[in-house]
Design a protein around this motif. Structure first.
Motif: not given
Length: 459
Positions: A441-446
């Protein structure tokens, strides 16, 4: 809510039971099977459960997100609480079918259990094992064809501590016989009496005859370890007797504390790992009845691990360190699981699998399998080339500032946007053309552009 009452139980475990043995014939290669003390998946590979319990029947709107979060923390199995209609539910065939689909989407083996049987004989309104079988038969349409992914746990903790607990043996045999006569081909799991803790040793001393009552010889025994199991000697003696008898056992529930005593969770973890025994901790979130401390996360929020959650997922011999995904999911890309009603899904993200770039004798394919506001889940599949390989290293550079939040089945390091993922100790050796996968899992922007190239180097 989950609550247990032990009726003033004072448990003194002894070493006085005779060892029981039973020869086990070879099993048909359909769904999960038993081979001695081991559980084999549908590919014939050993499978050791590393997972948790989720109280689906009480928190159905939480299930899609809970399963995704449980997988993201590294679990390979989830035990799902269902209601058969005596105390909770009933959960319909359509409801159960949706749960199975969500488990499969998250590459989790699904252990389904009827919770209404809890504490029968002491708990008012509790269901009998016969009533649990009636329920399974009523929803058989949702279970047929799912033998590779689903294990049937007939009924949770089917007897309390009263005199009726002695009926466990005959009633469990009858339940197994009825399920097989109804055409169920699934692996069956049976819980111990005495609120699951078997302090009278009814399951332990009759397990061989119960196993023999299954014409498919495909029954697994489940012990729940709370206050009765508060010393290393008790834990090792109980689990060891099943293995000496060549019978399969898992720890279907346990915790790090309980109102009836303080379990020795460190020994449970260590012994299960040493002996190759599966475990399923109680429980993800939503506990009540005075055992709220058994929540692994606060308020179903995976970002808020409790003391118990940190221990079972990240501690010594815990899930993250020891879990291996079932090979029935190997080399495939899961469809996106449904989202919880409490979290709106993000708009569809058009992310095609990144083209793989050969380096040496392996290739790697990157795909997004789930997405939500501010984050996403992905899978990378590694495939050996024309010759076997002993290990692999996958590398890429994030194009949009994405950052890892968790990973499983690989050792992942990063420096800024640069990512390196190396095989775990158990999935590096691949035969020619064979595949292994790891998830994250990872964070992301728009934006969430897939990295390219994604390279694979073999060793």
């Amino acid at each position: 809510m989950k609550a247990k009452w032990w009726g003033g139980l004072v448990a003194v475990l002894t070493a006085a039971a005779a060892v029981f043995t039973l020869a086990q014939p070879a099993q048909a290669a359909a769904g999960f099977t038993v081979s001695g003390t081991r559980i084999l998946d549908a590919n014939g590979n050993a499978f050791v459960m590393r997972g948790v319990n989720h109280a689906h029947t009480w928190y159905q709107d939480r299930t899609p997100q809970a399963l995704a979060d449980i997988k993201a923390l590294g679990a390979n199995t989830v035990r799902v609480v269902l209601g058969s209609g005596q105390r909770w539910g009933p959960d319909s065939a359509a409801n159960v079918s949706a749960v199975i689909s969500q488990c499969k989407a998250n590459r989790l083996i699904c252990v389904l259990e009827v919770h209404d049987t809890t504490g029968y004989g002491e708990q008012a309104g509790a269901a009998t094992l016969a009533q649990a079988v009636d329920y399974w038969i009523s929803i058989k349409s949702a279970l047929d064809g799912q033998e590779n992914f689903v294990i049937l746990n007939i009924g949770n903790e089917p007897y309390g501590n009263g005199s009726t607990a002695t009926n466990w043996t005959a009633d469990t045999k009858s339940a197994i016989t009825r399920l097989r006569a109804a055409g169920f081909q699934h692996q069956i799991m049976v819980d111990a009496p005495n609120w699951g803790q078997d302090w009278q040793f009814i399951m332990r001393d009759n397990a061989a005859s119960v196993f023999a009552a299954d014409p498919q010889r495909n029954t697994v025994f489940s012990i729940h370890m709370y206050g009765v199991f508060d010393t290393a000697a008790e834990i090792n003696d109980y689990l060891g007797r099943f293995q000496t008898a060549n019978l399969p056992i898992v720890v279907g529930e346990f915790g790090f504390d309980h109102s009836d005593g303080n379990p020795d969770e460190d020994t449970i973890f260590a012994t299960a790992q040493q002996r190759g025994i599966g475990y399923l901790g109680w429980s993800w979130s939503g506990n009540g009845g005075g055992v709220e401390y058994l929540d692994m996360v606060t308020g179903f929020n995976a970002a808020q691990l409790t003391t118990w959650g940190q221990r079972i997922f990240n501690g010594a011999n815990g899930i993250k360190a020891t879990s291996r995904e079932a090979t029935v999911f190997g080399g495939t890309t899961s469809p996106s699981p449904s989202r919880s009603n409490s979290v709106s899904p993000s708009p569809s993200v058009s992310v095609s699998p990144s083209p793989s770039t050969p380096t040496g004798a392996c290739t790697a394919t990157y795909a997004v399998t789930n997405s939500w506001p501010g984050g996403f889940q992905g899978t990378v599949t590694v495939k050996a080339g024309a010759a076997a390989i002993n290990g692999w290293t996958v590398s890429w550079t994030w194009p949009d500032g994405q950052r890892f939040t968790n990973s499983w089945n690989a050792t992942v390091t990063s420096s800024g946007d640069a990512v390196t993922a190396r095989n775990a100790g158990y999935n590096g050796r691949l035969a020619a053309g064979a595949e292994a996968s790891f998830g994250f899992t990872a964070s992301r922007g728009t934006t969430n552009t897939a990295p390219a190239p994604v390279t694979c180097a073999a060793s």
